[in-house]
Structures are given as structure tokens and as C-alpha cells.
Write an enzyme that holds these catalytic residues in place. Structure first.
Site, PDB file in Angstrom:
ATOM      1  N   GLY A  96      -5.235   3.617  -3.646  1.00 33.95           N
ATOM      2  CA  GLY A  96      -6.458   4.248  -4.106  1.00 33.95           C
ATOM      3  C   GLY A  96      -6.251   5.685  -4.533  1.00 33.95           C
ATOM      4  O   GLY A  96      -7.180   6.341  -5.010  1.00 33.95           O
ATOM      5  N   ASP A  97      -5.029   6.205  -4.367  1.00 29.09           N
ATOM      6  CA  ASP A  97      -4.744   7.600  -4.718  1.00 29.09           C
ATOM      7  C   ASP A  97      -4.728   7.809  -6.229  1.00 29.09           C
ATOM      8  O   ASP A  97      -4.635   6.863  -7.011  1.00 29.09           O
ATOM      9  CB  ASP A  97      -3.393   8.028  -4.137  1.00 29.09           C
ATOM     10  CG  ASP A  97      -3.523   8.410  -2.672  1.00 29.09           C
ATOM     11  OD1 ASP A  97      -4.662   8.415  -2.175  1.00 29.09           O
ATOM     12  OD2 ASP A  97      -2.504   8.704  -2.042  1.00 29.09           O
ATOM     13  N   ARG A 156      -1.411  15.127  -1.353  1.00 31.91           N
ATOM     14  CA  ARG A 156      -2.773  14.593  -1.385  1.00 31.91           C
ATOM     15  C   ARG A 156      -3.741  15.760  -1.578  1.00 31.91           C
ATOM     16  O   ARG A 156      -3.712  16.718  -0.811  1.00 31.91           O
ATOM     17  CB  ARG A 156      -3.095  13.854  -0.086  1.00 31.91           C
ATOM     18  CG  ARG A 156      -2.255  12.623   0.125  1.00 31.91           C
ATOM     19  CD  ARG A 156      -2.360  12.140   1.559  1.00 31.91           C
ATOM     20  NE  ARG A 156      -3.706  11.714   1.902  1.00 31.91           N
ATOM     21  CZ  ARG A 156      -4.188  10.486   1.730  1.00 31.91           C
ATOM     22  NH1 ARG A 156      -3.412   9.558   1.183  1.00 31.91           N
ATOM     23  NH2 ARG A 156      -5.420  10.170   2.089  1.00 31.91           N
ATOM     24  N   PHE A 191     -18.684   9.775   4.258  1.00 31.63           N
ATOM     25  CA  PHE A 191     -17.701   9.384   3.234  1.00 31.63           C
ATOM     26  C   PHE A 191     -17.733   7.877   3.023  1.00 31.63           C
ATOM     27  O   PHE A 191     -17.909   7.106   3.973  1.00 31.63           O
ATOM     28  CB  PHE A 191     -16.304   9.811   3.668  1.00 31.63           C
ATOM     29  CG  PHE A 191     -15.212   9.338   2.745  1.00 31.63           C
ATOM     30  CD1 PHE A 191     -14.851  10.081   1.643  1.00 31.63           C
ATOM     31  CD2 PHE A 191     -14.549   8.140   2.987  1.00 31.63           C
ATOM     32  CE1 PHE A 191     -13.850   9.647   0.787  1.00 31.63           C
ATOM     33  CE2 PHE A 191     -13.551   7.702   2.144  1.00 31.63           C
ATOM     34  CZ  PHE A 191     -13.203   8.455   1.037  1.00 31.63           C
ATOM     35  N   ASP A 210      -6.565  -2.868   3.092  1.00 31.30           N
ATOM     36  CA  ASP A 210      -5.473  -3.746   2.654  1.00 31.30           C
ATOM     37  C   ASP A 210      -5.671  -5.194   3.107  1.00 31.30           C
ATOM     38  O   ASP A 210      -4.885  -6.065   2.746  1.00 31.30           O
ATOM     39  CB  ASP A 210      -4.131  -3.240   3.206  1.00 31.30           C
ATOM     40  CG  ASP A 210      -3.833  -1.820   2.780  1.00 31.30           C
ATOM     41  OD1 ASP A 210      -4.031  -1.511   1.596  1.00 31.30           O
ATOM     42  OD2 ASP A 210      -3.414  -1.008   3.628  1.00 31.30           O
ATOM     43  N   LYS A 232      -7.245  -4.960  -5.280  1.00 27.24           N
ATOM     44  CA  LYS A 232      -5.919  -5.293  -4.749  1.00 27.24           C
ATOM     45  C   LYS A 232      -5.768  -6.804  -4.594  1.00 27.24           C
ATOM     46  O   LYS A 232      -4.735  -7.390  -4.966  1.00 27.24           O
ATOM     47  CB  LYS A 232      -5.706  -4.605  -3.400  1.00 27.24           C
ATOM     48  CG  LYS A 232      -5.621  -3.084  -3.464  1.00 27.24           C
ATOM     49  CD  LYS A 232      -5.319  -2.505  -2.093  1.00 27.24           C
ATOM     50  CE  LYS A 232      -5.169  -0.992  -2.161  1.00 27.24           C
ATOM     51  NZ  LYS A 232      -4.789  -0.403  -0.856  1.00 27.24           N
ATOM     52  N   ASP A 268      -1.396  -1.183   5.936  1.00 22.22           N
ATOM     53  CA  ASP A 268      -1.690  -0.759   7.304  1.00 22.22           C
ATOM     54  C   ASP A 268      -3.168  -0.507   7.556  1.00 22.22           C
ATOM     55  O   ASP A 268      -3.546  -0.237   8.702  1.00 22.22           O
ATOM     56  CB  ASP A 268      -0.912   0.515   7.628  1.00 22.22           C
ATOM     57  CG  ASP A 268      -1.474   1.730   6.902  1.00 22.22           C
ATOM     58  OD1 ASP A 268      -1.823   1.592   5.716  1.00 22.22           O
ATOM     59  OD2 ASP A 268      -1.565   2.801   7.510  1.00 22.22           O
ATOM     60  N   ASP A 274       0.854  -1.177   0.000  1.00 21.75           N
ATOM     61  CA  ASP A 274       0.000   0.000   0.000  1.00 21.75           C
ATOM     62  C   ASP A 274       0.899   1.239   0.000  1.00 21.75           C
ATOM     63  O   ASP A 274       2.104   1.140   0.261  1.00 21.75           O
ATOM     64  CB  ASP A 274      -0.887  -0.043   1.250  1.00 21.75           C
ATOM     65  CG  ASP A 274      -1.807   1.156   1.349  1.00 21.75           C
ATOM     66  OD1 ASP A 274      -2.326   1.594   0.313  1.00 21.75           O
ATOM     67  OD2 ASP A 274      -1.977   1.669   2.465  1.00 21.75           O
ATOM     68  N   LYS A 275       0.321   2.408  -0.297  1.00 20.47           N
ATOM     69  CA  LYS A 275       1.121   3.640  -0.282  1.00 20.47           C
ATOM     70  C   LYS A 275       0.923   4.429   1.018  1.00 20.47           C
ATOM     71  O   LYS A 275       1.835   4.560   1.819  1.00 20.47           O
ATOM     72  CB  LYS A 275       0.771   4.525  -1.484  1.00 20.47           C
ATOM     73  CG  LYS A 275       1.656   5.784  -1.571  1.00 20.47           C
ATOM     74  CD  LYS A 275       1.231   6.685  -2.715  1.00 20.47           C
ATOM     75  CE  LYS A 275       0.006   7.499  -2.362  1.00 20.47           C
ATOM     76  NZ  LYS A 275       0.282   8.549  -1.352  1.00 20.47           N
TER      77      LYS A 275
END
Length: 1126
Positions: A674-675, A593, A539, A809, A784, A805, A417-418
Site C-alpha cells: 500500500g506504500d 516512509r 485512521f 494481507d 492484492k 504479516d 507484502d513489503k
């Protein structure tokens, strides 16, 4: 028990179906529900039928066994293992028929393995029972007949009204009825569920929030209809029907009303709530479900080897059975009177079984228990590693399963993940852009003439779920105190929101609090503005935005919306879109971001329509989430763009160094995030996943809009394949691939059988194989997992590792061969579902390059060595049958057969598999390319397995025929006495024990006092045991065939000489082979070992005096360097 549980659930199901009498939106299809009567009160007459339902009590059962079923259940589970079941069959055969060896020889090792495993599993289950009892017996407060009664947690029932006080843990899943706060809210931490320490807000039912005493709460007359228990922590659908004047008033219930077992009440004096799910039906208990069993490549190799040796065993038994009858069929055989001929028709199968029993020790039953002990004990080295301790978090590495230790040394693909994994997930407000005007974090002024600036700042102060605290004490440190005065302190489940609110505070607009459904803002002129919070459109990862509807003091209604640019721009009808878009793209390239902010003024009529849409969706019991999403989609339209924000998420310490090391080790690293593409690509460059000379290949929606997916894929395929064919060292090109979620969906979709379409997966995989790194952006959690599954299922079947994290994920962590969770700021769901957990991404380097390397080297040697020493052990027995008329006469004594694998040769290999270090760990960290030497299960390939087997056969032949020819027609002792068959067998066994032990000593590179103690101690134990076993007449034995045999053998000079010669002859070929191979075809590891050896020799040679030699040796021991044995 199982039958009763099934009947209970089935009864509940039928009653739930019957209980739906009153109509509500979506109810016509919704039958999988339950009805709960608050306080166990019957509904008023004429409203609905009262059917008492049965639900489980509140006991939590995490244990596996009970006192009564432990032995049968544990035995059943253990004998499901092929090796254990095989030895049980052998043991039963020995009991039923007349076999050449005692049943003790198979029964005792099997009993030892079964007992050790049962004790280990029984102890672990006893600890679970102990933990269960402490939870089930803790006190809870229940409202009964207007009074608070104290009872044990396990006696809590569905429908009970519970009183929970501040800092207490919720005993089961509850629906919030009222709280000590006037607005009916309460604050909760869910750290024990998902690790998030932030305070979440939950809401009481509007019609019951005013009931604040025991008598008032006891007077509530209502029923709750809700879905049956399911494990999703963040989803709940139900409704409450409150009877007022015998008329039910329906109100929707959602996850914001549900308090989960294990969560803790904070900053709220007390609450009243009704039990909705209890015991093993709570969401926390349902999340205890075991994960799918993962098997390592080493375990698969072990099973394959076991099948080969089982075939060898059957072959040996068959050959001996046939040769026995061939031998007996020869009329010229001078058969003695005491050896009766065997009746072929009756006893052929019995003889076959007898030979199976005689040779069954070639299957190493003790190997499995040794492997389990090695994995269990070896996992502590990860947890004890001080270099993997993070002082900031106060956390060490955690091993959730020890079954995959060696798999850490076989990883070929790393999926990471990022946010929070490569980056710190510590957000800092950098800037905002409003109608083309940029405001930095240090800006203290703004253009008051611009109406949009004020509206933008107000939007960010209102569109969030941030909570304000005046003061907070964490670990004894008070936060929110400035110069002795209490100041606002923001907390939220999303660090982005806190960063934005704090950024607005620096720009002149301070969010103060949410009080009585009103949000208060302190503006630049120190005036407090109040906005009534009417609705929150929460959200979610699909919409990628959130909204609030507020009413200003002037009566104006606004919808403020913020979210990802891809979800905001398509819904905008006006505003300076191009200026804002340019700034968003610029910030994304810088690795920031970004979020876009928009608004929509609402008229009273529009607001009434919004309320109707939301109310209808919230009351739906079937597909409520879908209906809410559709309602949100209709509401969040016709927006006016205000601007955008930029928040920085810094790269984690040593993240770039870790990725570079993984690349050098031969691993391919994929980033799944997801970015947006620009932000993720900037992070990939910063972390050295992509280099400046990397040729980026794009497989994105933007490109597939210009060309068909078919054409884009084949263009990329031609590019990488053309380069691959003409590859030269001087013009090497590094490829990196970028793909987004939408294009991936198209690739993964089953193709149509026509000329323009097809199954693109293979083409996609071929492109990926030729790329050193891949970036997948705009990925949903399920995608993923699909990526990981796709790579796992490719023709190479590579070993995959996933690290992340956050809760998003978990799917890929569970899908990968090895799943690693980061103890980050997005909760602990990833940690709870992972195989291993580490504090920071940088610790992955040592976990793979050092611990993984060591684990694989150790267990590979353990497996090969076990098969080798058992071939050495049993092949002489096979050869002996050719010299005893295939009479099934054992070569070794029963005690030797029983203790060979249990005592004489077990401890040295176990210790080797725990502490062996063939190369210094500092060298492993500095030179990641050493990881390539063990890649693709290189030490357990068939050629190496065959070599070990041939080596075992050779040593067995040397032992047997060496002893046979050295003493054929000769005397052993000075008095001319001839030795018998037990002396011959003892001589072969003595050479065997010393040969296999010395073989392990030659393979050992890392010598400590423990190695010396165990290796030489095991040999001494063998000698002492043999002296005692043959030196005493044991009264419990019905035979004394070994009496004085060992002493008599040792009293013979030729026996000593033969032992030394045969051990040397057995070990010499392996030593010669290693010397030649290291000289001609050395691996990188062997070059370093030789270099270390040479370095030590040179240092030793430079010591000119005895004192210098002493100083050198003292320093050498201090540094714990190693002498490498060639």
C-alpha cells in the site's frame, strides 16, 4: 438441532424487526438488528413494547462430533471420498453375490483405513471437546439484584451485566458501561484475537461511566439496539437508549465501546459491561469459520490417475467377461462335468461384477491413508527445524495445514507484502521537514521564531493514539525506567506513531499523558501545555489519514491532520507545498516512509457544524461507516500544510539473499504494498528484486494521464515482445514492472467492445510474463487478492504463494494456493489465516528450496510407486484367467490379497516418503536452480506415469510367464511331485514382494539404520508370516489349501533359482534405463548425485591402509554424507 436453531434465528429476526419503534437516523431501512435489555429489565410503560428474545447461551463449541453422532457422521464424511465409497461397493458386491475372493480381502483393508482415520479424527475432536469444556466451565462474575454472583461461563446470557477484573479475559462480547478509571476508559490487549500485544483504549457509554458500584450498575435502565452478529472484529454499529424519567436518551455505540471475547483487561482495576453477543455468536467464534479447502497439484494428479486405473479395471473386467462366454461357446471345448455352463442372459452382469471384485486391488485404497500419514508426520520436520527458529521472537515455524506440504516444492509465483515482511516494521524517526527546514533525529535545537515549527511539533504530539505508561514489565524486564526513575514509555498499535512521538521528544516536545480528556505536552521551556481532546477522526486504509480536534488553553480550536502525501496534498490550500513535496519525494526514493502534517483553525461556528455532522453520522444505524467517511471528507478540507516526516523501516535480515535465491529457483516475485511508488521501489532495489540494470516499465496513473491506458499497455507490450523475439544471450535485458492500484482497477475493469477499449487483462498478463519482477504499489487489500486470482486463472495455471504479516494481507493469503503468515508486529491475523507461519521472511528460502523440494520428491515417488506395485500385483491375476478358462479363480491366497498393501509393502514406502534425501540439504540451499528440476509437477506428468505403469506391466509379465515357462511340464521336488496352482501363485507372489521392495531400495539415496530395519524387516516378516500361515492347520478356517505350500516351495532348488532370476530380470531394465539416461541426458540433480558419488569413491580410493579406510569410514558416518545408488 438445525431446525431449532433456524427457528430461533428466524424468531429473533422477526422480533428485532418489530422492536424498532423510535425513529433514529438511518433506521427507516435498517431491520437486521437485535434488542438487548440491560439486566433483563422491561422498558418503562408507554415507551416501547417489551418482547423477550431468545439468544444462544455462552457455550463455545469448536468440536465437530458428539458421542451420539460420531459414528454416522464420520462414516458419512469418509465415504464421501471416491476411493472409500468404491471399496465399500466392492465389499457389498462380495457379500451379495458369489465372488472368487472372500469379502475379507476388501473389507479388512477398508476397515483398517476407515478405523485409522476415525481414530485420528476422533482423538482430535476429543481434544477440542476438552478445550471447550475448560472454557465453558470457567467462572465469571455477574451482577444480579445489586450483588455479584459467580456462575459458569456457559450459563451467561445476553443482557447480563458482567464484572471483569484486571488481567481477566472477557467471557463474551460486551458493551462497556463503566470502569474504575474516572474518564470511563479501559485498556485492553487483543493478543489472542489478532496477536497485537499493544494496549488499546476502549470507552464507556458517557451516561453510565459514573456508575461504579454493583447497586449503581444494577439501577441502570436501558436497552441496546445493534446489528446482528457478524465476524468483522473491527466493525460494530448500535445505539443505547437510556431511560431517564421515562424518556429515552439515545447514544451511539461503535467498535470503541465493544469488548471482544478473548481479549484481556489491562491497567484497569475493574469494569462493568453488558453481554451483547454470546457463545457461537461472538465475533471470535464467527471467525472460526473454516477456510475454503485447498487441493495440491499432487492430489489432482492422484485423482486423475485413479480415474485411468478405474477405466483399466472396467476394461479388464469387460474383456474377461466377454472372453469367458466366447470360451464357453466353443463346442469343441472338453468341458468337465463339474464346470456347468453359465446362462448368459442371467449371469453376465454378475460375472462382470465378479471380475471387478477379482481385479479391484489395482485401485490402491491404502494409498490415501499412507498419503495422509506422510503429510501429517512429515509436517513435524518443519516445526522441528532449528534453523527456522527465531530466538528474538522465541517462535518456531507453524504448520496450520499439512495438506499442502508438497505444494511448497511447486511454487512459480511469490506474492509478498513489503512492510513487516520484507522490512522489519521497526520504525525509527529519521527527520522532519517544516516549511523547507529539515530537522534530523539528532537535532537538539529549532527556530523559535518560526510559528509553524512549534505548531508542527505540537501537531505530532497531539495527532495520534499513543498511550503513555510509566513502567511496564515484559518477560520480567522493566521498561520505562531510566537511572532508577520512572520515565514515559510509549505504546501504540502503530509503530509509526511511537517513532514520531519519540522523535518529537528528542526535538524538545514531550507528550506526557491523556488525562480527563486533556492531552498534556511538555515543551522546550519545560512548561506543560494542556489541550482538550474534543474529537478523534480515526485512521482508515481508504482515507489514509487521521485527524484530531483539540481546544488550547487560550480557547483556540484546531484540527490537526496527518496522513499519506496523496491524501493530504489535494486538501491543502496553503503552505510551502512544493518544498515539502520535493523533500517527500527525495525521502521516498531513499526508501523512507513519509507522512504529511497539516492543520486547520476552527471557529466556534465551524466546530458546532463539525459536531453536528459527526453526531448525525454516529447515530446512524444504516451505513454508519459510509456516513462517517462522508463526514470526515467534509471536515478534513481547506488545510494548511505544515510539513512532513520521514521514518525508516529497515530491510529484514537476509531478505535480499532470499529473493535472489527465489529468482534463481525460477520463481517470479511480486511485491504488493500500500506504500507509495518511490518508497516501495527503493525497497525493491535494496532487496535485489530490481537490479541496477533492470529496465523499469511503468504502468501508473501519472503515465495514463499523459496517454490512454490502451496506448500505454500496447507500448509496453511491444517493448517486451520485441525484445523477446530478438533475444540473444549477449544482450539479455531484465524487465521490471511497476503498477499502482488505480491503474490496476482500470485494467481489471471489464472492457467495452469498441476500438479504443477492450479486455486488457490478457495484455497485462503477457507483459507480466516477460518481467522477472513486478511491484504493485498503492494496493488495497482486495486488490492484492484480485492480482493473485488473476495469475491463478491465467492459461498456465501456475502455483502461487502469498506471504504477509498483517490483516491487510489475509485476503491474498487465502486466495493463493499456499498462504504463509509472518509472525510480525502487525498482529497475528495473517498467521491465523495462513497455511504455514514462519518467524521471518528469510525462513521462506529453506521452507521452499529444502522442505518443499523434499516433500514433492517423496510424495511423487509414493504415488507412482503405489500404482506401480498394484499393477505388478493384479496384472498376473488378469493373465491367469487365460489359463483357467476365465473361471474367476484367484491366483493368490486370501491372506496375501488382504495383507499385500497393508503389511508387506506399506511401511518401506511410508518411511521413504518421510526421510528420503536425494541430495544434501546444504546443496539445495546453495544451488537454488535445483528447484527447477521439479517445477510444474514434473515428476507426476503423464509420460512418467505411463513409464511406471509399463514397468509394472513388464514386471508382472516377467513374474507370471517366467514362473509359467520355467516349470511347465517339469517337477519341482526331487521326489517328482508336481506343484499345484497355489504353489504357482505363491511363487509369483514371493517374486512380486521381493521385486517391488528391491525396486524401492534401488530408488533410495539416503540410507539409515531405520531404512535397513524397515525394508529388510518387511521381507523377513513376509517370509515368517508365510511359514506360519502354511505351517499350521488353523482351526477357524474352513479350508487348508495353503498348508505346507510355502515350505514345500522353499525346499525346491529350482524355486530358489527362479526367484533370483525373475527378480533380476524384473529390475534389470529399470536399472539399465537409469544408467543410460543419466549418461546421456542427466538432470542437474543427477549430475550432483554423480559428483557426490565420485567424491566419495575418490576419498575411499585415497585410503592406502586398513587404518586409513577405517578413519575415512568413521569420518564419513560422522558427517552423515550419503552414498548415491545409481
Amino acid at each position: 438441532m438445525v431446525t431449532l436453531t433456524f427457528l430461533s434465528h428466524f424468531n429473533n429476526y422477526l422480533q428485532s424487526c418489530m422492536s424498532l419503534s423510535s425513529y433514529c437516523v438511518g433506521e427507516e431501512n435498517w431491520v437486521d438488528s437485535r434488542t438487548v435489555y440491560i439486566g433483563h429489565k422491561e422498558p418503562p410503560a408507554g415507551t416501547e413494547a417489551y418482547i423477550q428474545q431468545r439468544f444462544p447461551d455462552n457455550r463455545i463449541v469448536s468440536s465437530k462430533y458428539t458421542f451420539w453422532n460420531f459414528i454416522p457422521k464420520n462414516m458419512f464424511e469418509q465415504f464421501r471420498r471416491v476411493a472409500n465409497f468404491y471399496f465399500l461397493i466392492i465389499f457389498l458386491v462380495q457379500l451379495i453375490i458369489d465372488t472368487p475372493t472372500s469379502p475379507v480381502t476388501s473389507g479388512l483393508p477398508l476397515f483398517f483405513v476407515i478405523t485409522v482415520t476415525a481414530i485420528k479424527q476422533g482423538y482430535e475432536d476429543w481434544l477440542r471437546h476438552k478445550a471447550d469444556n475448560s472454557v465453558n466451565q470457567c467462572p465469571v462474575h455477574v451482577v444480579q439484584h445489586g450483588k455479584v454472583v459467580r456462575k459458569q461461563s456457559r450459563k451467561l446470557r445476553v443482557g447480563d451485566v458482567v464484572l471483569v477484573k484486571e488481567d481477566e479475559t472477557f467471557p463474551c462480547d460486551l458493551i462497556l458501561l463503566s470502569s474504575s478509571r474516572d474518564d470511563g476508559t479501559c485498556f485492553v490487549t487483543t493478543a489472542s484475537l489478532d496477536g497485537e500485544s499493544s494496549h488499546k483504549t476502549y470507552y464507556a457509554v458517557q451516561d453510565t461511566k459514573a456508575y461504579n458500584t454493583e447497586k449503581e450498575v444494577d439501577s441502570i435502565h436501558a436497552t441496546i439496539e445493534c446489528e446482528q452478529p457478524q465476524p468483522d472484529l473491527y466493525k460494530f454499529v448500535g445505539r443505547i437508549s437510556i431511560y431517564m424519567d421515562n424518556e429515552p436518551v439515545a447514544r451511539p455505540l461503535g467498535s470503541e465501546n465493544l469488548l471482544l471475547r478473548g481479549a484481556t483487561l489491562k491497567n484497569t482495576e475493574y469494569i462493568y459491561a453488558v453481554a451483547i453477543y454470546t457463545g457461537m455468536e461472538t465475533k471470535m467464534a464467527l471467525n472460526y469459520q473454516s477456510k475454503s479447502q485447498k487441493r495440491s497439484a499432487v492430489e489432482k494428479s492422484m485423482n486423475a490417475y485413479l480415474v485411468v486405473y478405474l477405466c483399466i479395471l472396467i476394461g479388464k473386467a469387460f474383456i474377461n467377461t466377454v472372453l469367458k462366454y466366447v470360451w464357453q461357446a466353443d463346442p469343441n471345448r472338453d468341458e468337465p462335468w463339474y464346470n456347468e455352463r453359465t446362462e448368459t442372459e442371467r449371469q453376465a452382469f454378475t460375472d462382470f461384477l465378479a471380475f471387478m471384485v477379482l481385479f479391484n486391488y489395482i485401485i490402491p485404497v491404502s494409498m490415501y491413508v499412507t498419503v495422509e500419514m506422510q503429510k501429517f508426520l512429515g509436517s513435524y520436520f518443519i516445526m522441528w527445524d532449528d534453523e527456522m527458529f527465531d530466538e528474538e521472537l522465541g517462535e518456531r515455524a507453524v504448520v496450520n495445514t499439512s495438506d499442502l506440504n508438497e505444494e511448497l516444492g511447486q511454487v512459480e509465483y511469490v506474492f509478498t507484502d513489503k512492510t513487516g515482511t520484507l522490512t522489519e516494521n521497526n520504525m525509527e524517526f529519521i527527520e522532519c521537514c517544516v516549511d523547507g527546514h529539515v530537522y534530523c533525529r539528532v537535532t537538539q535545537c529549532w527556530l523559535s521564531t518560526q510559528e509553524h515549527e512549534e505548531l508542527f511539533f505540537r501537531a505530532l504530539c497531539l495527532c495520534h493514539t499513543v498511550q503513555v505508561k510509566e513502567e511496564e514489565t515484559v518477560d520480567g524486564i522493566k521498561h520505562g525506567i531510566h537511572q532508577g526513575k520512572s520515565t514515559s514509555f510509549y505504546i501504540s498499535s502503530s509503530p509509526d506513531e511511537v517513532a514520531l512521538v519519540e522523535g518529537m521528544k528528542r526535538l524538545g516536545f514531550t507528550y506526557l499523558r491523556l488525562k480527563d480528556s486533556h492531552m498534556e505536552i511538555l515543551n522546550r521551556e519545560d512548561e506543560i501545555e494542556r489541550f482538550e481532546l474534543l474529537e478523534v477522526l480515526t485512521f482508515d486504509s481508504v482515507r489514509r489519514r487521521m485527524s484530531v480536534i483539540v481546544r488550547a488553553n487560550t480557547g483556540e480550536l484546531y484540527l490537526f491532520c496527518k496522513g499519506a502525501d496523496s491524501s493530504i496534498f489535494p486538501r491543502v490550500i496553503s503552505g510551502k507545498v512544493e518544498q515539502v513535496r520535493a523533500r517527500v519525494e527525495h525521502n521516498a526514493v531513499e526508501g523512507l516512509r513519509t507522512l504529511c502534517v497539516a492543520y486547520r483553525p476552527l471557529s466556534s461556528e465551524q466546530y458546532q457544524q463539525v459536531c453536528h455532522l459527526l453526531s448525525e453520522a454516529k447515530l446512524a444505524l444504516q451505513d454508519r461507516d459510509k456516513r462517517l467517511a462522508e463526514a470526515y471528507d467534509l471536515i478534513e478540507t481547506d488545510l494548511i500544510l505544515l510539513g512532513a516526516t520521514a521514518v525508516e523501516d529497515r530491510l529484514q535480515e537476509k531478505a535480499a539473499d532470499t529473493i535472489e535465491s527465489l529468482h534463481k529457483a525460477g520463481m517470479k516475485v511480486w511485491v504488493l504494498t500500500g506504500d507509495k511508488m518511490e518508497t516501495a521501489a527503493a525497497t525493491c532495489y535494496a532487496s535485489k528484486l530490481f537490479r541496477r540494470n533492470t529496465q523499469i516499465l511503468e504502468l501508473t496513473t501519472k503515465r495514463t494521464e499523459e496517454q490512454s491506458l490502451h496506448d500505454v499497455l500496447f507500448d509496453l507490450s511491444r517493448t517486451v515482445l520485441r525484445h523477446d523475439k530478438s533475444l540473444k544471450k549477449c544482450d539479455f535485458t531484465d524487465f521490471g514492472l511497476i503498477i499502482d492500484g488505480a491503474t490496476l482497477s482500470a485494467v481489471m475493469r471489464p472492457g467495452q467492445e469498441d476500438s479504443n477499449s477492450g479486455n486488457y487483462k490478457e495484455i497485462f498478463l503477457e507483459i507480466c510474463r516477460n518481467c522477472s519482477a513486478v511491484l504493485c504499489c498503492r494496493m488495497a487489500p482486495l486488490q492484492k487478492a484480485q492480482i493473485v486470482k488473476l495469475i491463478k486463472a491465467s492459461k498456465e495455471h501456475p502455483i502461487t504463494l502469498a506471504i504477509g504479516d498483517g490483516a491487510n494481507d489475509v485476503s491474498m493469503i487465502l486466495e493463493a494456493h499456499v498462504g504463509i503468515g509472518i509472525m510480525g508486529k502487525e498482529g497475528r491475523q495473517a498467521v491465523r489465516n495462513s497455511d504455514y507461519a514462519i518467524p521471518k521472511f528469510k525462513h521462506l528460502k529453506k521452507m521452499l528450496l529444502v522442505h518443499g523440494h523434499y516433500y514433492y520428491i517423496r510424495i511423487s515417488e509414493l504415488v507412482q510407486y503405489f500404482f506401480y506395485k498394484n499393477v505388478c500385483f493384479i496384472f498376473p491375476q488378469f493373465l491367469y484367467q487365460f489359463f483357467c478358462g476365465f473361471s474367476q479363480q484367484p491366483l493368490y491366497d486370501t491372506a496375501y490379497l488382504t495383507l499385500y498393501n497393508i503389511s508387506f509393502t506399506s511401511l518401506p514406502i511410508l518411511l521413504y516418503s518421510l526421510i528420503e534425501q536425494h541430495i544434501n540439504m546444504d546443496i539445495l540451499k546453495k544451488d537454488p536452480s535445483l528447484y527447477r528440476d521439479i517445477a510444474k509437477n514434473s515428476l507426476l506428468r503423464w509420460p512418467i506415469f505411463i513409464y511406471w505403469t509399463i514397468l509394472g506391466v513388464y514386471d508382472a509379465i516377467v513374474m507370471f510367464f517366467g514362473a509359467y515357462f520355467l516349470f511347465d511340464n517339469t517337477t519341482f521336488t526331487s521326489n517328482g511331485q508336481m506343484f499345484g496352482n497355489w504353489t504357482f501363485g505363491t511363487l509369483v507372489f514371493t517374486v512380486l514382494v521381493f521385486t517391488v521392495t528391491f525396486k524401492l531400495a534401488l530408488d533410495t539415496h539416503y540410507w539409515t539404520w531405520i531404512n535397513h530395519f524397515v525394508i529388510w524387516g518387511s521381507l523377513i516378516f513376509f517370509v515368517v508370516f508365510s511359514l506360519l500361515w502354511g505351517g499350521i492347520i488353523w482351526p477357524f478356517l474352513n479350508y487348508q489349501r495353503m498348508y505346507y505350500v510355502f515350505m514345500q516351495m522353499l525346499s525346491s532348488g529350482p524355486a530358489w533359482l527362479s526367484i533370483i532370476l525373475l527378480i533380476t530380470a524384473g529390475l534389470l531394465p529399470d536399472v539399465v534405463k537409469k544408467v543410460i539416461w543419466r549418461a546421456l541426458w542427466p538432470t542437474t540433480t543427477e549430475r550432483i548425485q554423480v559428483g557426490t558419488h565420485t567424491h566419495i569413491i575418490e576419498d575411499y580410493g585415497s585410503a592406502k591402509t586398513t587404518a586409513a579406510v577405517f578413519v575415512f569410514w568413521k569420518n564419513y558416518c560422522k558427517t552423515k554424507d550419503r552414498w548415491v545408488l545409481l
